[in-house]
Design a protein around this motif. Structure first.
Motif, short mmCIF file in Angstrom:
data_model
loop_
_atom_site.label_atom_id
_atom_site.label_comp_id
_atom_site.label_asym_id
_atom_site.label_seq_id
_atom_site.Cartn_x
_atom_site.Cartn_y
_atom_site.Cartn_z
N CYS A 45 2.21 1.71 6.10
CA CYS A 45 1.65 2.33 4.91
C CYS A 45 2.82 2.99 4.17
O CYS A 45 3.96 2.97 4.67
CB CYS A 45 0.59 3.37 5.29
SG CYS A 45 1.24 4.90 6.01
N VAL A 46 2.57 3.59 3.02
CA VAL A 46 3.66 4.20 2.26
C VAL A 46 4.33 5.30 3.08
O VAL A 46 5.56 5.38 3.16
CB VAL A 46 3.17 4.74 0.91
CG1 VAL A 46 4.28 5.49 0.19
CG2 VAL A 46 2.65 3.61 0.04
N MET A 47 3.54 6.15 3.72
CA MET A 47 4.12 7.24 4.52
C MET A 47 4.90 6.70 5.70
O MET A 47 5.96 7.20 6.04
CB MET A 47 3.03 8.22 4.96
CG MET A 47 2.47 9.02 3.81
SD MET A 47 1.22 10.22 4.31
CE MET A 47 -0.10 9.14 4.82
N GLY A 48 4.37 5.66 6.35
CA GLY A 48 5.10 5.05 7.46
C GLY A 48 6.40 4.41 7.00
O GLY A 48 7.42 4.51 7.68
N ALA A 49 6.37 3.77 5.83
CA ALA A 49 7.59 3.16 5.29
C ALA A 49 8.62 4.24 4.96
O ALA A 49 9.82 4.06 5.22
CB ALA A 49 7.25 2.34 4.05
N TYR A 65 9.23 12.20 -1.38
CA TYR A 65 7.79 12.46 -1.36
C TYR A 65 7.33 13.06 -2.68
O TYR A 65 6.30 12.68 -3.23
CB TYR A 65 7.41 13.40 -0.21
CG TYR A 65 7.22 12.70 1.11
CD1 TYR A 65 6.00 12.10 1.42
CD2 TYR A 65 8.23 12.64 2.05
CE1 TYR A 65 5.80 11.47 2.63
CE2 TYR A 65 8.05 12.01 3.27
CZ TYR A 65 6.83 11.43 3.56
OH TYR A 65 6.63 10.79 4.76
N SER A 66 8.10 13.99 -3.23
CA SER A 66 7.74 14.65 -4.48
C SER A 66 7.59 13.65 -5.63
O SER A 66 6.63 13.72 -6.41
CB SER A 66 8.80 15.71 -4.83
OG SER A 66 8.52 16.29 -6.08
N PHE A 67 8.51 12.72 -5.74
CA PHE A 67 8.41 11.74 -6.83
C PHE A 67 7.21 10.81 -6.63
O PHE A 67 6.57 10.42 -7.61
CB PHE A 67 9.71 10.94 -6.96
CG PHE A 67 10.83 11.73 -7.55
CD1 PHE A 67 10.71 12.30 -8.82
CD2 PHE A 67 12.00 11.94 -6.85
CE1 PHE A 67 11.73 13.05 -9.38
CE2 PHE A 67 13.05 12.69 -7.40
CZ PHE A 67 12.91 13.24 -8.66
N ILE A 68 6.90 10.47 -5.39
CA ILE A 68 5.71 9.64 -5.16
C ILE A 68 4.46 10.43 -5.54
O ILE A 68 3.56 9.91 -6.20
CB ILE A 68 5.65 9.14 -3.71
CG1 ILE A 68 6.76 8.12 -3.47
CG2 ILE A 68 4.28 8.51 -3.42
CD1 ILE A 68 6.86 7.63 -2.05
N SER A 76 -4.10 12.14 -3.17
CA SER A 76 -3.22 12.30 -2.01
C SER A 76 -2.59 10.96 -1.65
O SER A 76 -3.15 9.89 -1.97
CB SER A 76 -4.00 12.85 -0.81
OG SER A 76 -4.77 11.82 -0.21
N LEU A 77 -1.47 11.00 -0.99
CA LEU A 77 -0.75 9.78 -0.64
C LEU A 77 -1.55 8.92 0.33
O LEU A 77 -1.64 7.70 0.17
CB LEU A 77 0.64 10.11 -0.08
CG LEU A 77 1.57 8.94 0.21
CD1 LEU A 77 1.67 7.99 -0.98
CD2 LEU A 77 2.94 9.46 0.60
N ALA A 78 -2.15 9.52 1.33
CA ALA A 78 -2.94 8.75 2.30
C ALA A 78 -4.13 8.08 1.61
O ALA A 78 -4.40 6.89 1.83
CB ALA A 78 -3.42 9.65 3.43
N TRP A 79 -4.82 8.81 0.76
CA TRP A 79 -5.97 8.25 0.04
C TRP A 79 -5.51 7.11 -0.88
O TRP A 79 -6.11 6.04 -0.91
CB TRP A 79 -6.68 9.33 -0.77
CG TRP A 79 -7.82 8.79 -1.58
CD1 TRP A 79 -7.80 8.39 -2.89
CD2 TRP A 79 -9.14 8.54 -1.12
NE1 TRP A 79 -9.01 7.92 -3.27
CE2 TRP A 79 -9.87 8.00 -2.21
CE3 TRP A 79 -9.80 8.73 0.10
CZ2 TRP A 79 -11.21 7.65 -2.10
CZ3 TRP A 79 -11.13 8.37 0.19
CH2 TRP A 79 -11.82 7.84 -0.90
N PHE A 80 -4.43 7.35 -1.61
CA PHE A 80 -3.92 6.33 -2.52
C PHE A 80 -3.57 5.06 -1.76
O PHE A 80 -3.98 3.96 -2.14
CB PHE A 80 -2.69 6.87 -3.27
CG PHE A 80 -2.22 5.95 -4.35
CD1 PHE A 80 -2.79 5.99 -5.61
CD2 PHE A 80 -1.22 5.03 -4.10
CE1 PHE A 80 -2.38 5.12 -6.60
CE2 PHE A 80 -0.79 4.15 -5.08
CZ PHE A 80 -1.37 4.20 -6.34
#
Length: 108
Positions: A45-49, A65-68, A76-80
């Motif tokens: 996922c994005v966070m894992g990457a 993380y801030s720019f994402i 939220s990043l996980a939801w997205f």
């Protein structure tokens, strides 16, 4: 590695839809959860990457993380990652890369 370089590497890692996953940080070929740095990991996922790309102690991880988060706000990043299409995830990463590159340009 600088912030925009981190984001570019994350995008490269997730460029192929077969390497992007939802519901877990990383998965192996059998779609079982695994550690992001595992030699068996084939999807992230994005966070894992981000975790896979960012070296421990990297001073630019918070900025990446801030720019994402700016690119996907207010989601939220996980939801997205889990509820938007692969193309939308890549578009958000492209936007985050552009934001990071603009920030570099503004400082020079």
């Amino acid at each position: 590695m600088r912030t925009h370089e981190i984001l570019i590497e994350v995008r490269k890692l997730l460029d192929d839809p077969a390497r992007h996953t939802t519901g877990a940080f990383a998965r192996d070929k059998q779609w079982a959860n695994c550690e992001v740095g595992s030699r068996y990991a084939t999807q992230w996922c994005v966070m894992g990457a981000l975790e896979k790309v960012i070296a421990p102690g990297c001073e630019h991880s918070d900025r990446a993380y801030s720019f994402i988060y700016q690119a996907i706000s207010p989601t939220s990043l996980a939801w997205f990652n889990d509820h938007y299409s692969h193309d939308e995830v890549l578009a958000a990463l492209d936007k985050a890369i552009a934001l990071a590159e603009e920030a570099v340009d503004a400082r020079t």
